[in-house]
Write a protein that holds these residues in place. Structure first.
Motif, short mmCIF file in Angstrom:
data_model
loop_
_atom_site.label_atom_id
_atom_site.label_comp_id
_atom_site.label_asym_id
_atom_site.label_seq_id
_atom_site.Cartn_x
_atom_site.Cartn_y
_atom_site.Cartn_z
N HIS A 1 0.40 -1.28 -0.21
CA HIS A 1 -0.45 -0.11 0.21
C HIS A 1 0.88 0.93 -0.03
CE1 HIS A 1 -4.03 -2.23 0.34
NE2 HIS A 1 -3.29 -3.23 1.53
N LYS A 2 0.13 2.39 -0.97
CA LYS A 2 1.51 3.69 -0.90
C LYS A 2 1.50 4.84 0.71
CE LYS A 2 2.00 2.36 -5.10
NZ LYS A 2 3.43 2.07 -5.24
N ILE A 3 2.67 5.08 0.37
CA ILE A 3 2.51 5.61 2.20
C ILE A 3 2.88 7.47 1.62
CG2 ILE A 3 3.49 6.26 3.91
CD1 ILE A 3 1.39 3.69 4.07
N SER A 4 2.02 8.20 2.17
CA SER A 4 2.90 9.35 1.44
C SER A 4 3.56 10.38 2.29
CB SER A 4 2.06 10.90 1.87
OG SER A 4 1.29 10.86 3.17
N VAL A 5 4.86 10.39 1.53
CA VAL A 5 5.84 10.52 2.23
C VAL A 5 6.88 12.54 1.99
CG1 VAL A 5 8.27 10.46 2.60
CG2 VAL A 5 6.70 8.43 2.23
N ASN B 1 3.37 10.02 15.41
CA ASN B 1 5.03 10.21 15.44
C ASN B 1 5.75 9.13 14.28
OD1 ASN B 1 7.29 10.40 16.96
ND2 ASN B 1 6.89 8.04 17.88
N HIS B 2 5.08 9.68 13.35
CA HIS B 2 5.86 9.06 12.04
C HIS B 2 6.75 9.63 11.16
CE1 HIS B 2 1.88 6.13 12.07
NE2 HIS B 2 2.95 5.91 12.69
N ILE B 3 8.02 10.16 12.26
CA ILE B 3 8.84 10.77 11.51
C ILE B 3 10.25 10.58 11.97
CG2 ILE B 3 10.13 13.44 12.05
CD1 ILE B 3 7.45 14.15 13.62
N PHE B 4 10.91 9.80 10.90
CA PHE B 4 11.76 9.27 11.29
C PHE B 4 13.37 9.84 9.96
CE2 PHE B 4 7.93 6.88 9.88
CZ PHE B 4 8.62 5.26 10.22
N PHE B 5 14.63 8.92 10.73
CA PHE B 5 15.16 9.67 10.50
C PHE B 5 16.62 8.11 9.19
CE2 PHE B 5 20.47 9.72 11.17
CZ PHE B 5 20.38 11.00 10.96
N VAL B 6 17.48 9.21 8.41
CA VAL B 6 18.47 8.56 8.00
C VAL B 6 19.30 9.16 7.18
CG1 VAL B 6 18.35 7.43 5.24
CG2 VAL B 6 16.05 7.36 6.29
N ASP C 1 -0.30 17.38 4.18
CA ASP C 1 0.24 15.81 5.34
C ASP C 1 0.03 14.85 4.86
OD1 ASP C 1 -1.47 15.20 8.04
OD2 ASP C 1 -3.24 14.80 7.17
N PRO C 2 1.63 14.57 5.27
CA PRO C 2 2.08 13.19 4.65
C PRO C 2 2.06 12.57 5.79
CG PRO C 2 4.06 14.28 5.31
CD PRO C 2 3.14 15.35 5.40
N ASP C 3 1.98 11.10 5.43
CA ASP C 3 1.89 9.82 6.15
C ASP C 3 2.86 9.90 7.22
OD1 ASP C 3 -0.93 9.52 5.97
OD2 ASP C 3 0.22 8.04 3.81
N ALA C 4 4.44 9.53 6.31
CA ALA C 4 5.47 10.06 7.07
C ALA C 4 6.24 10.90 6.57
CB ALA C 4 6.51 8.80 6.80
N ALA D 1 11.95 -0.35 5.75
CA ALA D 1 12.00 -0.94 6.86
C ALA D 1 10.76 0.37 7.40
CB ALA D 1 12.97 -0.99 8.16
N GLN D 2 11.25 1.28 7.42
CA GLN D 2 10.28 2.78 8.36
C GLN D 2 9.09 2.65 7.60
OE1 GLN D 2 13.22 5.33 7.40
NE2 GLN D 2 14.61 5.28 9.02
N LEU D 3 8.47 2.54 6.50
CA LEU D 3 7.49 3.50 6.09
C LEU D 3 6.25 1.87 6.09
CD1 LEU D 3 7.94 4.29 2.41
CD2 LEU D 3 7.58 5.16 4.24
N GLU D 4 7.25 0.43 6.20
CA GLU D 4 6.10 -0.95 6.52
C GLU D 4 5.24 -0.57 8.42
OE1 GLU D 4 6.24 -4.26 5.39
OE2 GLU D 4 5.51 -2.56 4.21
N SER D 5 6.80 0.26 9.26
CA SER D 5 6.09 0.46 10.05
C SER D 5 4.77 1.29 10.37
CB SER D 5 6.54 0.85 11.19
OG SER D 5 7.30 2.61 10.77
N VAL D 6 4.55 2.13 9.56
CA VAL D 6 3.58 2.91 8.83
C VAL D 6 2.39 2.51 8.70
CG1 VAL D 6 3.00 4.98 7.52
CG2 VAL D 6 5.21 4.74 8.58
N ARG D 7 2.75 1.53 7.76
CA ARG D 7 1.36 0.55 7.35
C ARG D 7 1.16 -0.25 8.40
NH1 ARG D 7 5.29 -0.36 3.81
NH2 ARG D 7 4.89 0.92 1.28
#
Length: 330
Positions: free
Chosen positions: A196-200, A283-288, A250-253, A309-315
């Protein structure tokens, strides 16, 4: 008697063939020498390749003294097995560890042309979008061959590895690295292509808020992980974004590469204003690390695995909520 003659003949043949083979095709640093391409390849001269400006770069022999004008190019040269041929590299060339020992020649904001000339390179490899056209042009006017490289998509990395290998005479090792990269990339794509698509929102700077468009490799990383870059259509490679535009998107991540701690992105300090934004609320703010996601190197696959992996946690979190359409996917 006849058996002894046969044995002598076999030993003679083994001696002749062993004497005709090169003693080694690699050096102690793991770089492939020109001999790795075989006697036929050593006779191929001059060599000409088209760079990412569309210009032909001509060499009379394999490059033995290479100058790199950006850290990502330095990494690619090492990955292509030609690290021992680097005589100069730009500031911040810190990977692999051996790159730190290469003489510094300035950076994109200011090259040391005198030092570059003193190194007597037979090839300069530039970053097309990172080095100014004026600097590249000046080097060429000084008589130095410049190959300008640019990776926009993840698939461009193996292409640049092969090109570097051809220019440096390390094609065997470059090809091996390119194939390993391609196999790993296909595995990542196969794993996430139906998710599934996640807006970033990809955050690269905090003051002002800045992001990247579809022509940046980070956007390609987001795509293969099943994400959608909310500002893919921005006119500039790196684009300033207003708080109002981000609130509307309004991004998901949020994938941040601005600091070592996600809490330091500055978005937390705007918590009251952004409190209803989906990424902040959940709380879907991640660091790379920026060296992984912003540098065009083999290590972009490390960034890809991290982002996936980060987007999988959002899903996983969204499975418990009503689904909502992702802008730009309909």
């Amino acid at each position: 008697m006849r058996l002894n003659k046969i044995r002598c003949s076999v030993l003679l043949l083994l001696f002749v063939f062993s004497g005709s083979l090169p003693a080694s095709t690699t050096n102690v640093r793991g770089d492939v020498t020109d001999d790795a391409a075989g006697p036929a390849a050593r006779t191929v001269a001059p060599l000409e390749l088209i760079d990412d400006r569309g210009r032909g770069v001509r060499l009379n022999h394999f490059a033995n003294r290479i100058v790199s004008l950006s850290p990502n190019i330095t990494e690619l040269v090492f990955s292509a097995g030609a690290g021992s041929k680097l005589v100069g590299a730009s500031r911040y060339s810190d990977y692999p560890e051996e790159a730190k020992t290469v003489q510094e020649i300035g950076d994109a904001s200011g090259l040391d042309f005198e030092r570059i000339l003193a190194l007597k390179p037979d090839l300069v490899i530039a970053w097309r979008s990172g080095n100014s056209a004026a600097d590249i042009g000046k080097l060429e006017k000084l008589g130095l061959p410049v190959f300008a490289a640019e990776a926009v998509r993840l698939e461009d990395i193996p292409r640049l590895l092969r090109a570097t290998g051809k220019l440096a005479g390390t094609s065997w090792l470059a090809e091996s690295a390119a194939r390993a990269y391609e196999e790993e990339l296909q595995q990542i794509k196969h794993r996430y292509d139906t998710h599934h698509k996640i807006s970033v929102f990809h955050l690269i700077w905090d003051q002002p808020l800045m992001t990247t468009n579809a022509n940046h490799m980070a956007s390609d990383i987001i795509n293969i992980c099943g994400g959608v870059n909310m500002f893919a259509s921005a006119p500039s490679l790196t684009q300033a974004v207003s708080e109002e535009d981000l609130l509307v998107a309004d991004p998901d991540a949020i994938i941040s590469s601005t600091s070592l701690e996600p809490a330091e992105t500055g978005l937390r300090s705007r918590s009251q204003r952004f409190s209803q934004m989906s990424a902040v609320r959940n709380n879907h703010i991640f660091f790379v690390h920026p060296d992984l996601i912003n540098r065009q190197t083999v290590r972009t696959l490390v960034a890809a695995k991290t982002v996936c992996a980060q987007l999988e946690s959002v899903r996983s979190g969204r499975e418990k909520e009503p689904t909502r359409p992702v802008p730009g996917t309909g």
